[in-house]
Design a protein around this motif. Structure first.
Motif, PDB file in Angstrom:
ATOM      1  N   UNK A 123       0.854  -1.187   0.000  1.00  0.00           N
ATOM      2  CA  UNK A 123       0.000   0.000   0.000  1.00  0.00           C
ATOM      3  C   UNK A 123       0.884   1.228   0.000  1.00  0.00           C
ATOM      4  N   UNK A 124       0.331   2.329  -0.499  1.00  0.00           N
ATOM      5  CA  UNK A 124       1.067   3.596  -0.539  1.00  0.00           C
ATOM      6  C   UNK A 124       0.180   4.694   0.038  1.00  0.00           C
ATOM      7  N   UNK A 125       0.762   5.539   0.896  1.00  0.00           N
ATOM      8  CA  UNK A 125       0.013   6.625   1.514  1.00  0.00           C
ATOM      9  C   UNK A 125       0.827   7.911   1.455  1.00  0.00           C
ATOM     10  N   UNK A 126       0.114   9.029   1.330  1.00  0.00           N
ATOM     11  CA  UNK A 126       0.752  10.338   1.307  1.00  0.00           C
ATOM     12  C   UNK A 126       0.881  10.935   2.688  1.00  0.00           C
ATOM     13  N   UNK A 127       1.236  12.211   2.733  1.00  0.00           N
ATOM     14  CA  UNK A 127       1.412  12.891   4.004  1.00  0.00           C
ATOM     15  C   UNK A 127       0.075  13.224   4.657  1.00  0.00           C
ATOM     16  N   UNK A 128       0.135  13.681   5.898  1.00  0.00           N
ATOM     17  CA  UNK A 128      -1.056  14.071   6.641  1.00  0.00           C
ATOM     18  C   UNK A 128      -0.937  15.535   7.039  1.00  0.00           C
ATOM     19  N   UNK A 129      -2.085  16.207   7.157  1.00  0.00           N
ATOM     20  CA  UNK A 129      -2.144  17.617   7.539  1.00  0.00           C
ATOM     21  C   UNK A 129      -2.838  17.723   8.909  1.00  0.00           C
ATOM     22  N   UNK A 130      -2.586  18.811   9.646  1.00  0.00           N
ATOM     23  CA  UNK A 130      -3.265  18.975  10.945  1.00  0.00           C
ATOM     24  C   UNK A 130      -4.779  18.851  10.857  1.00  0.00           C
ATOM     25  N   UNK A 131      -5.385  19.329   9.766  1.00  0.00           N
ATOM     26  CA  UNK A 131      -6.838  19.268   9.614  1.00  0.00           C
ATOM     27  C   UNK A 131      -7.339  17.826   9.572  1.00  0.00           C
ATOM     28  N   UNK A 132      -6.481  16.880   9.186  1.00  0.00           N
ATOM     29  CA  UNK A 132      -6.874  15.471   9.152  1.00  0.00           C
ATOM     30  C   UNK A 132      -7.170  14.927  10.544  1.00  0.00           C
ATOM     31  N   UNK A 133      -6.795  15.697  11.579  1.00  0.00           N
ATOM     32  CA  UNK A 133      -7.068  15.266  12.946  1.00  0.00           C
ATOM     33  C   UNK A 133      -8.431  15.670  13.468  1.00  0.00           C
ATOM     34  N   UNK A 134      -9.263  16.298  12.646  1.00  0.00           N
ATOM     35  CA  UNK A 134     -10.585  16.720  13.104  1.00  0.00           C
ATOM     36  C   UNK A 134     -11.445  15.485  13.399  1.00  0.00           C
ATOM     37  N   UNK A 135     -12.082  15.446  14.569  1.00  0.00           N
ATOM     38  CA  UNK A 135     -12.859  14.286  15.010  1.00  0.00           C
ATOM     39  C   UNK A 135     -14.257  14.314  14.410  1.00  0.00           C
ATOM     40  N   UNK A 136     -14.681  13.183  13.906  1.00  0.00           N
ATOM     41  CA  UNK A 136     -16.065  12.976  13.468  1.00  0.00           C
ATOM     42  C   UNK A 136     -16.686  11.964  14.423  1.00  0.00           C
ATOM     43  N   UNK A 137     -17.519  12.472  15.333  1.00  0.00           N
ATOM     44  CA  UNK A 137     -18.094  11.591  16.353  1.00  0.00           C
ATOM     45  C   UNK A 137     -19.112  10.610  15.780  1.00  0.00           C
ATOM     46  N   UNK A 138     -19.470  10.760  14.508  1.00  0.00           N
ATOM     47  CA  UNK A 138     -20.358   9.788  13.864  1.00  0.00           C
ATOM     48  C   UNK A 138     -19.615   8.502  13.501  1.00  0.00           C
ATOM     49  N   UNK A 139     -18.299   8.548  13.534  1.00  0.00           N
ATOM     50  CA  UNK A 139     -17.496   7.365  13.228  1.00  0.00           C
ATOM     51  C   UNK A 139     -17.545   6.382  14.412  1.00  0.00           C
TER      52      UNK A 139
END
Length: 305
Positions: free
Chosen positions: A196-212
């Protein structure tokens, strides 16, 4: 043997020291200038170079003709890359008479690309590790030389796993380096179709979705817990970051629901709980408010918002 080393971060520090301990002559180190905008929580490769009297440079562009000339002048038998943040061009790799090798923070071919430890934690893996491999035109695509696995425990943060991977990288290089120097480098297949291949992450990717589901939110918290930017939500204009959480056993769910119904967040017995999209619960063990450590009781004022 003569080596040019591209290195940064804790893996760069430890693997550079392994080369020195094994008697490799490091003619030149290429590293990065620390960024004033980044939280520098790791050790300095440049500091090691100053301590051991190793010449080092910090070019911005690994494709620059000047860097090519400097590496060429070092006449490297080997080129090593230990957590250096740029891909190295093929013409530069070709300067190494006996091979160019990179240390990657996963069990290749899984999690090629950027921040592999964080992605492994986010996806709930129970194991990762460090892999030394040949460098090629594609990222993390060359033949595998050696790898060492480490466990990921259910509540481990990416920071804690990173510490294990640093040790795994050191062990991997220490174990296989004598074979490399003797011209007997192992070469195992790196089948990209199974990875598998994955790119970088940004601070905004840490926003919580409580529906998950609760497991997903817990994994997110572990993935970006400090010193990374953190898993967060915004309430009444304030940023609430979850520092640490724990999954609540399913057996406790009926008791919590009898006491608190379908409330999203509540205190029970001095403990703070959050209900997630699948109906399961997390215990919130630590928070920050606007990036400052705060007591869980400080969350009370947000519960009615």
């Amino acid at each position: 043997m003569n080596a040019v080393v591209f290195a940064y971060h804790d893996v760069g520090v430890r693997c550079l020291k392994v080369l020195l301990a094994r008697g490799v002559r490091v003619a030149l180190v290429v590293t990065h200038e620390d960024s004033a905008t980044e939280n520098i929580w790791f050790n300095s490769v440049a500091g090691v170079c100053r301590e051991y009297g190793i010449p080092y440079i910090t070019p911005e562009d690994p494709k620059s003709p000047q860097l090519f000339t400097q590496v060429q002048a070092a006449q490297p038998d080997f080129i090593f890359s230990f957590y250096y943040r740029h891909m190295l061009p093929v013409n530069l790799l070709a300067l190494a008479k006996h091979g160019a090798y990179n240390m990657h923070g996963s069990l290749l071919p899984k999690y090629r690309g950027r921040v592999p430890i964080n992605w492994a934690v986010l996806h709930g893996e129970t194991e990762t590790g460090a892999t030394l491999h040949e460098m090629a035109a594609k990222p993390d695509a060359g033949a595998i030389v050696a790898q060492t696995a480490v466990p990921i425990l259910p509540d481990d943060t990416a920071f804690e796993v990173f510490g294990k991977v640093v040790v795994a990288a050191e062990q991997t290089l220490w174990r296989v380096l004598p074979l490399i120097l003797a011209g007997r480098t192992p070469k195992l297949p790196n089948d990209l179709s199974k990875g598998s291949y994955f790119g970088g992450r940004k601070p905004e990717d840490g926003r919580i979705d409580w529906k998950k589901p609760a497991q997903h939110v817990h994994n997110l918290v572990r993935t970006v817990a400090p010193p990374y930017p953190g898993a967060f939500e915004e309430i009444a204009g304030d940023k609430i970051t979850l520092v640490r959480t724990r999954l609540v056993p399913a057996s406790a769910r009926p008791t919590l629901e009898r006491s608190h119904g379908a409330q999203d967040k509540f205190f029970e017995g001095g403990r703070l709980y959050a209900r997630c999209g699948d109906g399961n619960y997390l215990q919130i063990l630590g928070i920050q408010i606007n990036d400052q450590d705060a007591s869980l009781n400080n969350y009370l004022k947000y519960m009615a918002v």
